[in-house]
Scaffold this motif. Structure first.
Motif, short mmCIF file in Angstrom:
data_model
loop_
_atom_site.label_atom_id
_atom_site.label_comp_id
_atom_site.label_asym_id
_atom_site.label_seq_id
_atom_site.Cartn_x
_atom_site.Cartn_y
_atom_site.Cartn_z
N MET A 66 0.84 -1.17 0.00
CA MET A 66 0.00 0.00 0.00
C MET A 66 0.89 1.23 0.00
O MET A 66 1.89 1.30 0.67
CB MET A 66 -0.87 0.01 1.27
N THR A 67 0.52 2.22 -0.76
CA THR A 67 1.18 3.51 -0.75
C THR A 67 0.24 4.49 -0.08
O THR A 67 -0.95 4.54 -0.40
CB THR A 67 1.50 3.99 -2.18
N GLU A 68 0.74 5.25 0.84
CA GLU A 68 -0.09 6.18 1.60
C GLU A 68 0.23 7.61 1.21
O GLU A 68 1.39 7.98 1.13
CB GLU A 68 0.19 5.98 3.10
N ILE A 69 -0.80 8.36 0.96
CA ILE A 69 -0.67 9.81 0.78
C ILE A 69 -1.44 10.45 1.92
O ILE A 69 -2.64 10.23 2.06
CB ILE A 69 -1.23 10.27 -0.58
N GLU A 70 -0.75 11.18 2.75
CA GLU A 70 -1.36 11.73 3.95
C GLU A 70 -1.63 13.22 3.77
O GLU A 70 -0.75 13.97 3.35
CB GLU A 70 -0.41 11.52 5.13
N LEU A 71 -2.85 13.60 4.05
CA LEU A 71 -3.24 15.00 4.04
C LEU A 71 -3.55 15.42 5.47
O LEU A 71 -4.26 14.71 6.17
CB LEU A 71 -4.48 15.21 3.16
N ARG A 72 -3.03 16.52 5.87
CA ARG A 72 -3.28 17.02 7.22
C ARG A 72 -3.93 18.39 7.13
O ARG A 72 -3.56 19.21 6.31
CB ARG A 72 -1.99 17.12 8.02
N PHE A 73 -4.90 18.58 8.01
CA PHE A 73 -5.61 19.85 8.03
C PHE A 73 -5.58 20.41 9.44
O PHE A 73 -5.66 19.66 10.41
CB PHE A 73 -7.07 19.64 7.61
N GLN A 74 -5.47 21.70 9.55
CA GLN A 74 -5.60 22.36 10.84
C GLN A 74 -7.01 22.92 10.92
O GLN A 74 -7.37 23.81 10.15
CB GLN A 74 -4.56 23.46 11.00
N ILE A 75 -7.78 22.36 11.84
CA ILE A 75 -9.17 22.75 11.99
C ILE A 75 -9.34 23.35 13.38
O ILE A 75 -9.05 22.68 14.38
CB ILE A 75 -10.10 21.54 11.81
N PRO A 76 -9.81 24.58 13.46
CA PRO A 76 -10.02 25.19 14.78
C PRO A 76 -11.03 24.36 15.58
O PRO A 76 -11.99 23.81 15.02
CB PRO A 76 -10.59 26.57 14.46
N GLU A 77 -10.80 24.26 16.86
CA GLU A 77 -11.68 23.47 17.72
C GLU A 77 -13.14 23.87 17.56
O GLU A 77 -14.05 23.03 17.60
CB GLU A 77 -11.25 23.59 19.18
N SER A 78 -13.37 25.15 17.33
CA SER A 78 -14.75 25.63 17.19
C SER A 78 -15.45 25.04 15.96
O SER A 78 -16.67 25.08 15.86
CB SER A 78 -14.76 27.16 17.10
N GLN A 79 -14.68 24.47 15.01
CA GLN A 79 -15.25 23.92 13.78
C GLN A 79 -15.34 22.39 13.77
O GLN A 79 -15.83 21.80 12.80
CB GLN A 79 -14.43 24.38 12.58
N TRP A 80 -14.87 21.73 14.84
CA TRP A 80 -14.85 20.28 14.87
C TRP A 80 -16.23 19.67 14.64
O TRP A 80 -16.38 18.72 13.87
CB TRP A 80 -14.28 19.76 16.18
N SER A 81 -17.24 20.18 15.32
CA SER A 81 -18.57 19.58 15.17
C SER A 81 -19.09 19.76 13.74
O SER A 81 -19.73 18.87 13.19
CB SER A 81 -19.55 20.15 16.19
N ALA A 82 -18.81 20.89 13.11
CA ALA A 82 -19.24 21.10 11.72
C ALA A 82 -18.54 20.12 10.79
O ALA A 82 -19.16 19.58 9.87
CB ALA A 82 -18.96 22.54 11.30
N VAL A 83 -17.26 19.88 11.01
CA VAL A 83 -16.51 18.93 10.16
C VAL A 83 -17.07 17.52 10.36
O VAL A 83 -17.28 16.78 9.39
CB VAL A 83 -15.00 18.99 10.47
N ARG A 84 -17.34 17.14 11.60
CA ARG A 84 -17.92 15.81 11.87
C ARG A 84 -19.26 15.66 11.17
O ARG A 84 -19.55 14.61 10.60
CB ARG A 84 -18.05 15.58 13.37
N ARG A 85 -20.10 16.68 11.23
CA ARG A 85 -21.40 16.62 10.56
C ARG A 85 -21.22 16.48 9.05
O ARG A 85 -21.92 15.72 8.40
CB ARG A 85 -22.23 17.87 10.87
N TRP A 86 -20.26 17.22 8.48
CA TRP A 86 -20.01 17.16 7.05
C TRP A 86 -19.56 15.76 6.64
O TRP A 86 -20.04 15.20 5.66
CB TRP A 86 -18.97 18.20 6.65
N VAL A 87 -18.62 15.18 7.40
CA VAL A 87 -18.12 13.85 7.07
C VAL A 87 -19.25 12.83 7.20
O VAL A 87 -19.44 11.97 6.34
CB VAL A 87 -16.93 13.46 7.98
#
Length: 110
Positions: free
Chosen positions: A1-22
């Protein structure tokens, strides 16, 4: 397997919105899983200096040994996972000997 890793900096205030989106993508259901992981190296940090990481991780009821290292293209990572069963395993880097990551590690540690 070849892995391509993407990292994002998400402000804590946006965590719930990101979880809902996913969770709302409609393609799959998002779940959380708590993992236990231990990383290993020599006292001289030979693996880290060669650009590798060696890990044992418990995924549910199964232990998995993983070797990760930089691929020759500099953009991706090689990753080799070896499922080991439910019993706490002994670490054995030889499990990766036939994989490109294991072969690069062997060359890098000479």
């Amino acid at each position: 397997m070849t892995e391509i890793e993407l990292r994002f900096q998400i402000p804590e205030s946006q965590w719930s919105a990101v979880r809902r989106w996913v969770a709302g993508t409609g393609k799959s259901v998002a779940t959380e899983e708590r993992l236990q992981a231990s990383y290993f190296d020599t006292p001289e940090r030979d693996l880290a200096h060669a650009g590798f990481a060696l890990r044992l991780r418990r995924e549910g009821d199964v232990w998995v040994q993983t070797l990760k290292g930089a691929a020759p293209d500099g953009m991706t990572r090689l990753e080799h996972n070896v499922p080991l069963g439910a019993d706490i395993p002994q670490l054995d880097v030889a499990r990766h000997a036939d994989h490109p990551a294991g072969q690069l590690l062997k060359q890098g540690l000479k």
